[in-house]
Design a protein around this motif. Structure first.
Motif, short mmCIF file in Angstrom:
data_model
loop_
_atom_site.label_atom_id
_atom_site.label_comp_id
_atom_site.label_asym_id
_atom_site.label_seq_id
_atom_site.Cartn_x
_atom_site.Cartn_y
_atom_site.Cartn_z
N GLY B 247 0.79 -1.22 0.00
CA GLY B 247 0.00 0.00 0.00
C GLY B 247 0.82 1.27 0.00
N LYS B 248 0.40 2.19 0.85
CA LYS B 248 1.01 3.53 0.86
C LYS B 248 2.49 3.46 1.22
CE LYS B 248 -3.07 6.25 1.84
NZ LYS B 248 -3.82 7.06 2.82
N GLU B 249 2.81 2.53 2.11
CA GLU B 249 4.21 2.39 2.50
C GLU B 249 5.06 2.04 1.29
OE1 GLU B 249 6.99 -0.19 5.59
OE2 GLU B 249 5.04 -0.97 4.97
N ALA B 250 4.54 1.11 0.47
CA ALA B 250 5.26 0.70 -0.74
C ALA B 250 5.36 1.86 -1.72
CB ALA B 250 4.56 -0.49 -1.39
N TYR B 253 7.91 4.30 -0.61
CA TYR B 253 9.26 3.75 -0.79
C TYR B 253 9.69 3.89 -2.26
CZ TYR B 253 13.11 0.43 -0.86
OH TYR B 253 14.33 -0.15 -1.03
N ILE B 254 8.77 3.51 -3.16
CA ILE B 254 9.09 3.57 -4.60
C ILE B 254 9.38 5.02 -5.02
CG2 ILE B 254 8.13 3.24 -6.94
CD1 ILE B 254 6.54 0.85 -5.72
N LEU B 255 8.57 5.95 -4.52
CA LEU B 255 8.76 7.35 -4.86
C LEU B 255 10.13 7.83 -4.39
CD1 LEU B 255 7.39 9.84 -6.12
CD2 LEU B 255 6.52 10.41 -3.85
N GLU B 256 10.46 7.46 -3.17
CA GLU B 256 11.74 7.88 -2.63
C GLU B 256 12.90 7.28 -3.43
OE1 GLU B 256 14.15 7.59 1.57
OE2 GLU B 256 11.97 7.36 1.60
N TRP B 257 12.73 6.01 -3.82
CA TRP B 257 13.78 5.33 -4.59
C TRP B 257 13.96 6.01 -5.95
CZ3 TRP B 257 14.11 2.67 -9.24
CH2 TRP B 257 15.25 1.91 -9.42
N LEU B 258 12.83 6.31 -6.60
CA LEU B 258 12.91 6.97 -7.91
C LEU B 258 13.56 8.34 -7.78
CD1 LEU B 258 9.40 6.09 -9.40
CD2 LEU B 258 11.61 5.34 -10.28
N ASP B 259 13.23 9.01 -6.69
CA ASP B 259 13.79 10.33 -6.45
C ASP B 259 15.31 10.26 -6.32
OD1 ASP B 259 12.91 12.96 -6.32
OD2 ASP B 259 13.38 13.03 -4.17
#
Lengths: 466, 267
Positions: B247-250, B253-259
């Motif tokens: 969910g939101k946690e994932a 996490y993905i957003l932060e990783w892409l950033d």
């Protein structure tokens, strides 16, 4: 010392190509002889049974645990030593090195000297340790012999902790027990392979015969030709057989199996195929091939019924064709097991000494037909070591198949033959042929255990009885 | 119809281990057993099937040392009618363009041909340039990556070829050159009788002196415009750590990783 408790992610280590599945409490993956010794000592102290594993390509369940600990040797893959000799070279490797690893190493180390190791089982992920433990042969054993004949020495880590290098020449008896001992008594932690010069020329040839009778006649004739050239510069290195049902499997899977994709359509409806390799000087090989061509014509083959390739790289296409037989037969067993998981592989790995090829083939074919069980036959036609694989399709046929297998074993024993050859005894054959397995094998297991494994953690038995 | 078909074939190392002679800028082939380039076997098989269906003759061309005669005998065993080995020290060290020029000269010397077939690439150099360059030098049309040949008339053939976005069906007039994909045909394996008979046949040897252009500076290393500086395998990416969340946690996490990967560009 790293010992892991059994959990789901290690599931692949409780089964092998026999399609048997076992169970264990713990596993280890030693990377050195010292680490293996430490683990064995730990297991001996608690009298925990240990099952040794290599490439998990065995077909009789030798690597399938029945409780206790699994010691998987696939991480011991180092090349330890390479040394040129007068006739070739000696290459010392750890037991986890696979056939693919070995081919690459030998090419790198011995390529300039054009050396090779002639014991190549058809499974390319088979490990050196497994090859030695089972005394495997490979398709060119007709000329070059089995693993025993091509290993100079082994390093043996006994279950009681002693370590010993055992030379084939100096300690022939013990060496003969360890190589082929299926892991009884201890662990082979290094093998000194005898590399020999590659033949100047290599031809791989397939003959497709229209009837099984013609195929048997061809094999008999090819054996005579091979025998006549046994000591010649050019000789028959491989003489292998694949029967009609195996060829049907190959035809059906040609497009979907990666290793068969480079093969053209097989000739129409062959009843059997003979795979041969000829090694030696080019002129001699050509002459030998000419004799075989004449023989094939006498057995009803046209040129369209033959395939011929030369050179070691090109020949691999046909070696894959021969090698596909065991993989496809195993896949067929998987299909049957999906309908009845209790059904296991029923394979006769027997040799009837001195028997004409026709008689061996007829025995398997006729008796399987009487009980109406499909039978897939392939193997070393040159030495008469054929693998007859019964494929019972339900529980009733499975019982009939087991009885048939035992009747073949009784006949084999009565004729002084071997009821468990290259595939070893493992858990499967021990179960199926209880009481009918070679006495010599029992002696080897007992001698190795008594001498090197007082705690009995690597004990092997020929019977399912306690 | 009598199609005159030329097939270009090459002997390559059975394994491409990427070792190179840094002085010469060429692959080290010594100690590795030679095989016929697998793509070229498809080209020959295609030619033989066209000959069997429409009639004609198949001539195989190869450039290389005399040891390449074994390749041409294999072509005889498979059913080729003629084979030509272009050989000589002048051709050594050729890059893709110099190889194509030499082959175009050899084909011209032994031609004319309606159809020239090449494999899509070789497994040693992997440039996939030679076929196209031969067509360019001979000033004939060409189609690359042919996966099917539908119809052949005395004047043309219709083929399906792979393109960057899918497939294209085209008609091409003779004389022309096609480079073929492996899926077009599984190469036959010669019969034993044919193989033994082929051993007794000799390929035609063609040297610089028999080519239309006899200027040695146009061939081999002097005629090559490229130099290989280094052969290396692409570095394997480090294995990524596996994470498991929902969910939101994932999503966070993905957003932060892409950033991180885009140095802040994603926000």
């Amino acid at each position: 010392m790293k010992i892991y408790q059994m959990e789901e992610k290690y599931r692949q280590f409780i089964g092998d190509e026999s399609r048997l599945t076992g169970y264990c409490d713990s596993l280890s993956f030693p990377e050195t002889e010292d680490e293996a010794a430490e683990i064995l000592a730990h297991m001996a102290a608690s009298k925990t049974p240990v099952t040794l594993q290599g490439g998990l390509t065995g077909v009789t369940g030798g690597a399938v645990p029945q409780g206790g600990h699994v010691m998987n040797l696939s991480r011991m893959t180092k090349v330890l030593h390479y040394e040129k000799t007068k006739d070739g070279a000696l290459l010392t490797v750890e037991p986890g090195a696979t056939v693919l690893d070995l081919k690459k190493e030998i090419r790198g180390l011995a390529g300039k000297n054009r050396l090779f190791w002639p014991v190549w089982p058809t499974a390319e992920t088979a490990s050196a340790g497994g090859i030695a433990a089972n005394n495997s042969r490979g398709i060119c054993s007709y000329h070059y012999g089995d693993a025993r004949a091509n290993i100079a020495s082994v390093r043996f880590l006994a279950a009681d902790g002693r370590r010993k290098t055992v030379s084939a020449r100096e300690e022939r008896e013990l060496f003969g027990q360890i190589v082929g001992g299926e892991g009884a008594g201890g662990v082979i932690t290094a093998l000194e392979l005898t590399l020999i010069p590659r033949p100047e020329s290599l031809w791989a040839i397939c003959f497709f015969l229209k009837t099984e009778n013609a195929a048997a006649r061809f094999v008999e004739g090819a054996r005579r030709i091979a025998q006549a050239h046994r000591e010649a510069a050019a000789f028959v290195a491989a003489l292998e057989y694949l029967d009609g049902p195996v060829l049907v499997l190959i035809k059906a899977n040609r497009a979907s199996m990666a290793k068969l994709r480079d093969l053209p359509e097989l000739p129409a409806d062959p009843a059997g195929a003979v795979y041969m390799e000829l090694h030696g000087p080019e002129d001699g090989v050509e002459e030998l091939a000419g004799e075989l061509l004449e023989l094939s014509a006498d057995c009803g083959c046209t040129d369209e019924d033959t395939w011929a390739l030369s050179g070691e790289a090109e020949a691999e296409r046909l070696q894959h064709f021969r090698g596909a037989a065991s993989e496809l037969v195993n896949a067929r067993i998987d299909e049957i097991k999906r309908t009845d998981p209790a059904i296991t592989k029923l394979t006769a790995d027997m040799t009837f000494p001195g028997e004409p090829f026709t008689d061996t083939l007829t025995r398997y074919r006729k008796s399987a037909a009487i009980v109406d069980i499909p039978c897939y036959i392939y193997g070393h036609a040159g030495t008469g070591s054929l693998y007859a694989n019964l494929m019972p399709e339900n529980a009733e046929k499975y019982e009939a198949g087991k009885q048939l297998l035992r009747s073949w074993a009784r006949e084999c024993q009565a004729r002084g033959g071997t009821t468990a050859g290259e595939y070893g005894v493992g858990k499967l054959t021990k179960n199926l042929l209880d009481g009918l397995l070679p006495e010599a094998k029992r002696e080897i297991f007992e001698t190795l255990t008594a001498e090197w494994d007082p705690a009995g953690i690597l004990r092997k038995k020929l019977t399912t009885h306690p | 119809m009598m199609l005159q078909i030329a097939v270009c074939m090459k002997q390559v190392p059975a394994l491409n281990e990427g070792k190179m002679d840094e002085g010469m800028g060429t692959l080290i082939r010594k100690d590795i057993p030679p095989v016929i380039n697998v793509y070229d076997l498809t080209a020959l098989e295609t030619a033989l099937r066209l000959k069997e269906e429409y009639g004609g003759k198949v001539t195989v061309f190869s450039m290389g040392p005399e040891s390449a005669e074994s390749l041409l005998r294999e072509a005889f065993a498979m059913g080729a009618d003629r084979s030509v080995l272009l050989t000589g020290p002048e051709f050594a060290g050729a890059d893709a363009v110099a190889t194509a020029y030499a082959l175009s000269q050899a084909i011209t010397a032994r031609g004319p041909f309606d159809l020239i077939l090449c494999g899509r690439q070789t497994t040693d150099g992997d440039t996939a340039q030679v076929g196209g360059a031969i067509a360019q030098f001979m000033e004939i049309p060409s189609i690359y990556w042919v996966s099917r040949i539908h119809a052949v008339t005395p004047a043309s053939c219709t083929v399906t070829a792979l393109t960057a976005k899918g497939h294209a069906s085209c008609r091409i007039d003779f004389p022309c050159l096609l480079t073929v994909e492996r899926e077009l045909a599984v190469p036959r394996i010669p019969g034993l009788g044919a193989k033994i008979a082929a051993k007794k046949r000799q390929p035609e040897i063609l040297t610089l002196q028999e080519l239309p252009d006899r200027d040695s500076s146009h061939y081999g290393r002097p005629g090559s415009g490229t130099r290989v500086i280094k052969i290396f395998s692409p570095r394997e990416p480090a294995p990524a750590a596996a994470v498991s969340m929902k969910g939101k946690e994932a999503a966070a996490y993905i957003l932060e990783w892409l950033d991180e990967q885009t140095e802040g560009g994603i926000r």
